[in-house]
Scaffold this motif. Structure first.
Motif, PDB file in Angstrom:
ATOM      1  N   TYR A   1       0.858  -1.181   0.000  1.00 52.49           N
ATOM      2  CA  TYR A   1       0.000   0.000   0.000  1.00 52.49           C
ATOM      3  C   TYR A   1       0.888   1.223   0.000  1.00 52.49           C
ATOM      4  CZ  TYR A   1      -3.905   3.016   1.455  1.00 52.49           C
ATOM      5  OH  TYR A   1      -4.874   3.981   1.525  1.00 52.49           O
ATOM      6  N   PHE A   2       0.573   2.150  -0.897  1.00 49.18           N
ATOM      7  CA  PHE A   2       1.456   3.291  -1.106  1.00 49.18           C
ATOM      8  C   PHE A   2       0.644   4.575  -1.087  1.00 49.18           C
ATOM      9  CE2 PHE A   2       4.953   0.578  -2.285  1.00 49.18           C
ATOM     10  CZ  PHE A   2       4.327  -0.542  -2.792  1.00 49.18           C
ATOM     11  N   LEU A   3       1.231   5.604  -0.522  1.00 47.61           N
ATOM     12  CA  LEU A   3       0.514   6.869  -0.396  1.00 47.61           C
ATOM     13  C   LEU A   3       1.441   8.021  -0.750  1.00 47.61           C
ATOM     14  CD1 LEU A   3       0.212   5.038   2.497  1.00 47.61           C
ATOM     15  CD2 LEU A   3      -1.761   6.541   2.706  1.00 47.61           C
ATOM     16  N   TRP A   4       0.835   9.116  -1.135  1.00 43.54           N
ATOM     17  CA  TRP A   4       1.553  10.383  -1.305  1.00 43.54           C
ATOM     18  C   TRP A   4       0.932  11.408  -0.361  1.00 43.54           C
ATOM     19  CZ3 TRP A   4       5.919  11.418  -4.045  1.00 43.54           C
ATOM     20  CH2 TRP A   4       6.326  10.476  -5.003  1.00 43.54           C
ATOM     21  N   TYR A   5       1.819  12.155   0.290  1.00 46.68           N
ATOM     22  CA  TYR A   5       1.411  13.214   1.185  1.00 46.68           C
ATOM     23  C   TYR A   5       2.027  14.513   0.701  1.00 46.68           C
ATOM     24  CZ  TYR A   5      -0.651  10.189   4.698  1.00 46.68           C
ATOM     25  OH  TYR A   5      -1.474   9.324   5.355  1.00 46.68           O
ATOM     26  N   LYS A   6       1.332  15.592   1.008  1.00 53.15           N
ATOM     27  CA  LYS A   6       1.766  16.928   0.626  1.00 53.15           C
ATOM     28  C   LYS A   6       1.952  17.722   1.905  1.00 53.15           C
ATOM     29  CE  LYS A   6      -0.260  20.715  -2.093  1.00 53.15           C
ATOM     30  NZ  LYS A   6      -1.433  21.028  -2.957  1.00 53.15           N
ATOM     31  N   LYS A   7       3.028  18.510   1.964  1.00 50.22           N
ATOM     32  CA  LYS A   7       3.294  19.260   3.186  1.00 50.22           C
ATOM     33  C   LYS A   7       3.667  20.703   2.873  1.00 50.22           C
ATOM     34  CE  LYS A   7       6.097  19.406   7.372  1.00 50.22           C
ATOM     35  NZ  LYS A   7       6.275  20.848   7.219  1.00 50.22           N
TER      36      LYS A   7
ATOM     37  N   PRO B   1       1.885  17.016   7.314  1.00 46.11           N
ATOM     38  CA  PRO B   1       1.582  16.446   6.003  1.00 46.11           C
ATOM     39  C   PRO B   1       0.103  16.110   5.882  1.00 46.11           C
ATOM     40  CG  PRO B   1       3.494  15.381   6.998  1.00 46.11           C
ATOM     41  CD  PRO B   1       2.854  16.200   8.065  1.00 46.11           C
ATOM     42  N   THR B   2      -0.442  16.250   4.690  1.00 42.57           N
ATOM     43  CA  THR B   2      -1.833  15.885   4.434  1.00 42.57           C
ATOM     44  C   THR B   2      -1.884  14.869   3.304  1.00 42.57           C
ATOM     45  OG1 THR B   2      -2.088  17.784   2.970  1.00 42.57           O
ATOM     46  CG2 THR B   2      -2.804  18.066   5.240  1.00 42.57           C
ATOM     47  N   PHE B   3      -2.810  13.954   3.434  1.00 46.48           N
ATOM     48  CA  PHE B   3      -2.954  12.874   2.472  1.00 46.48           C
ATOM     49  C   PHE B   3      -3.370  13.412   1.108  1.00 46.48           C
ATOM     50  CE2 PHE B   3      -3.919   8.828   0.767  1.00 46.48           C
ATOM     51  CZ  PHE B   3      -5.151   8.912   0.136  1.00 46.48           C
ATOM     52  N   LEU B   4      -2.765  12.850   0.065  1.00 49.23           N
ATOM     53  CA  LEU B   4      -3.068  13.296  -1.288  1.00 49.23           C
ATOM     54  C   LEU B   4      -3.749  12.193  -2.091  1.00 49.23           C
ATOM     55  CD1 LEU B   4      -2.702  15.713  -3.178  1.00 49.23           C
ATOM     56  CD2 LEU B   4      -0.452  14.816  -3.779  1.00 49.23           C
ATOM     57  N   ILE B   5      -3.084  11.057  -2.207  1.00 56.30           N
ATOM     58  CA  ILE B   5      -3.603   9.979  -3.035  1.00 56.30           C
ATOM     59  C   ILE B   5      -2.908   8.689  -2.634  1.00 56.30           C
ATOM     60  CG2 ILE B   5      -1.901  10.292  -4.897  1.00 56.30           C
ATOM     61  CD1 ILE B   5      -4.192   9.748  -6.907  1.00 56.30           C
TER      62      ILE B   5
ATOM     63  N   PHE C   1       5.807  13.828   0.046  1.00 50.52           N
ATOM     64  CA  PHE C   1       6.383  12.628   0.642  1.00 50.52           C
ATOM     65  C   PHE C   1       5.688  11.394   0.090  1.00 50.52           C
ATOM     66  CE2 PHE C   1       9.159  14.246   3.913  1.00 50.52           C
ATOM     67  CZ  PHE C   1       8.637  15.470   4.257  1.00 50.52           C
ATOM     68  N   CYS C   2       6.479  10.429  -0.251  1.00 43.06           N
ATOM     69  CA  CYS C   2       6.000   9.113  -0.634  1.00 43.06           C
ATOM     70  C   CYS C   2       6.026   8.234   0.620  1.00 43.06           C
ATOM     71  CB  CYS C   2       6.947   8.584  -1.708  1.00 43.06           C
ATOM     72  SG  CYS C   2       6.772   6.869  -2.135  1.00 43.06           S
ATOM     73  N   ALA C   3       5.041   7.351   0.775  1.00 43.21           N
ATOM     74  CA  ALA C   3       4.998   6.463   1.931  1.00 43.21           C
ATOM     75  C   ALA C   3       4.545   5.080   1.503  1.00 43.21           C
ATOM     76  CB  ALA C   3       4.052   7.016   3.002  1.00 43.21           C
ATOM     77  N   ALA C   4       4.953   4.075   2.260  1.00 43.83           N
ATOM     78  CA  ALA C   4       4.598   2.699   1.944  1.00 43.83           C
ATOM     79  C   ALA C   4       4.356   1.925   3.227  1.00 43.83           C
ATOM     80  CB  ALA C   4       5.710   2.039   1.135  1.00 43.83           C
ATOM     81  N   SER C   5       3.491   0.913   3.113  1.00 44.38           N
ATOM     82  CA  SER C   5       3.248   0.055   4.265  1.00 44.38           C
ATOM     83  C   SER C   5       2.998  -1.368   3.801  1.00 44.38           C
ATOM     84  CB  SER C   5       2.055   0.554   5.088  1.00 44.38           C
ATOM     85  OG  SER C   5       0.847   0.327   4.397  1.00 44.38           O
ATOM     86  N   ALA C   6       3.120  -2.284   4.753  1.00 42.62           N
ATOM     87  CA  ALA C   6       2.912  -3.703   4.470  1.00 42.62           C
ATOM     88  C   ALA C   6       2.011  -4.268   5.550  1.00 42.62           C
ATOM     89  CB  ALA C   6       4.242  -4.439   4.441  1.00 42.62           C
ATOM     90  N   LYS C   7       0.842  -4.721   5.164  1.00 45.31           N
ATOM     91  CA  LYS C   7      -0.119  -5.214   6.159  1.00 45.31           C
ATOM     92  C   LYS C   7       0.469  -6.377   6.949  1.00 45.31           C
ATOM     93  CE  LYS C   7      -4.747  -7.233   6.544  1.00 45.31           C
ATOM     94  NZ  LYS C   7      -4.672  -7.017   7.964  1.00 45.31           N
TER      95      LYS C   7
ATOM     96  N   GLY D   1      -5.802   2.567   4.781  1.00 44.79           N
ATOM     97  CA  GLY D   1      -5.917   3.522   5.878  1.00 44.79           C
ATOM     98  C   GLY D   1      -4.965   4.641   5.592  1.00 44.79           C
ATOM     99  N   GLU D   2      -5.324   5.826   5.944  1.00 39.15           N
ATOM    100  CA  GLU D   2      -4.416   6.942   5.757  1.00 39.15           C
ATOM    101  C   GLU D   2      -4.109   7.547   7.111  1.00 39.15           C
ATOM    102  OE1 GLU D   2      -7.598   9.449   3.577  1.00 39.15           O
ATOM    103  OE2 GLU D   2      -6.402  10.922   4.687  1.00 39.15           O
ATOM    104  N   LEU D   3      -2.969   8.186   7.186  1.00 42.44           N
ATOM    105  CA  LEU D   3      -2.552   8.848   8.411  1.00 42.44           C
ATOM    106  C   LEU D   3      -3.028  10.288   8.398  1.00 42.44           C
ATOM    107  CD1 LEU D   3       1.135   7.656   8.844  1.00 42.44           C
ATOM    108  CD2 LEU D   3      -0.953   6.647   9.757  1.00 42.44           C
ATOM    109  N   PHE D   4      -3.466  10.740   9.548  1.00 45.82           N
ATOM    110  CA  PHE D   4      -3.816  12.141   9.737  1.00 45.82           C
ATOM    111  C   PHE D   4      -2.791  12.719  10.700  1.00 45.82           C
ATOM    112  CE2 PHE D   4      -7.979  12.335   7.700  1.00 45.82           C
ATOM    113  CZ  PHE D   4      -8.292  10.977   7.590  1.00 45.82           C
ATOM    114  N   PHE D   5      -2.100  13.741  10.254  1.00 46.81           N
ATOM    115  CA  PHE D   5      -1.002  14.297  11.027  1.00 46.81           C
ATOM    116  C   PHE D   5      -1.434  15.534  11.810  1.00 46.81           C
ATOM    117  CE2 PHE D   5       2.974  12.220   9.800  1.00 46.81           C
ATOM    118  CZ  PHE D   5       2.566  11.464   8.728  1.00 46.81           C
ATOM    119  N   GLY D   6      -0.789  15.716  12.954  1.00 49.80           N
ATOM    120  CA  GLY D   6      -0.884  16.981  13.655  1.00 49.80           C
ATOM    121  C   GLY D   6       0.028  18.000  12.999  1.00 49.80           C
TER     122      GLY D   6
END
Lengths: 113, 115
Positions: A32-38, A44-48, A89-95, B102-107
């Motif tokens: 699972y991969f995400l992009w955040y914008k800061k 950071p806030t979630f983008l996609i 920021f790019c982010a990744a996770s593994a369940k 799930g997405e993270l919500f940051f402070g």
């Protein structure tokens, strides 16, 4: 040691053109991969996001592409707008390993009006 | 809806002093994360709680760092004694992790400066 890498610390793009931000990862268990914008002085806030069962996910001007064989993902922003100037920021996770989210070092995007 | 609330926003302290950073996650979220942002390592995961239980603290730099989550609505990150190299922005994030997504919500972060 860094499981998620963003090798370009900065990127400048003209308004209206395409911005392409790249991200590489080393852990093949990431699914699972995400992009955040800061923005400065904000969190950071979630983008996609995209799961490993897909190779593309689109949301308006933002599209994320995933190439699992290359362990590479990219974020395309088209057309780029001055308000898109931020650190991405790019982010990744593994369940299977507990859902920790691992982030890259970020790419600072500047969209020039 | 209130987001993730962190305090203090800014902390300036002297080397050797104890620092406590606080976080209130979003109500209903079952996971809480502490991150540290540095230029070299980006957003570095320090510790992760699920249902108030620490799941992975392998990112905690050393014994000077400790984190607690006594209940679902509060967490602390403590540094004792603090050192100049601890200067960074510390982020707390929460999430409702369900299945794969799930997405993270940051402070907004706590900027720590250790002199």
């Amino acid at each position: 040691d860094q499981q998620v890498k963003q090798n370009s610390p900065s990127l400048s793009v003209q308004e209206g053109r395409i911005s392409i931000l790249n991200c590489d990862y080393t852990n093949s268990m990431f699914d699972y991969f995400l992009w955040y914008k800061k923005y400065p002085a904000e969190g950071p806030t979630f983008l996609i996001s995209i799961s490993s069962i897909k190779d593309k996910n689109e949301d308006g001007r933002f599209t994320v592409f995933l190439n699992k064989s290359a362990k590479h993902l990219s974020l395309h922003i088209v057309p780029s707008q001055p308000g898109d100037s931020a650190v991405y920021f790019c982010a990744a996770s593994a369940k299977r390993t507990g859902n920790q989210f691992y982030f890259g070092t970020g790419t600072s995007l500047t969209v020039i009006p | 809806d209130a987001g993730v609330i962190q305090s203090p926003r800014h902390e300036v302290t002297e080397m050797g002093q104890e620092v406590t950073l606080r976080c209130k996650p979003i109500s209903g979220h079952n996971s809480l994360f502490w991150y540290r942002q540095t230029m070299m390592r980006g957003l570095e995961l320090l510790i992760y709680f699920n249902n108030n239980v620490p799941i992975d603290d392998s990112g905690m730099p050393e014994d000077r760092f400790s984190a607690k989550m006594p209940n679902a609505s509060f967490s602390t990150l403590k540094i004792q004694p603090s050192e100049p190299r601890d200067s960074a922005v510390y982020f707390c994030a929460s999430s409702f992790l369900q299945g794969l997504t799930g997405e993270l919500f940051f402070g907004e972060g706590s900027r720590l400066t250790v002199l």
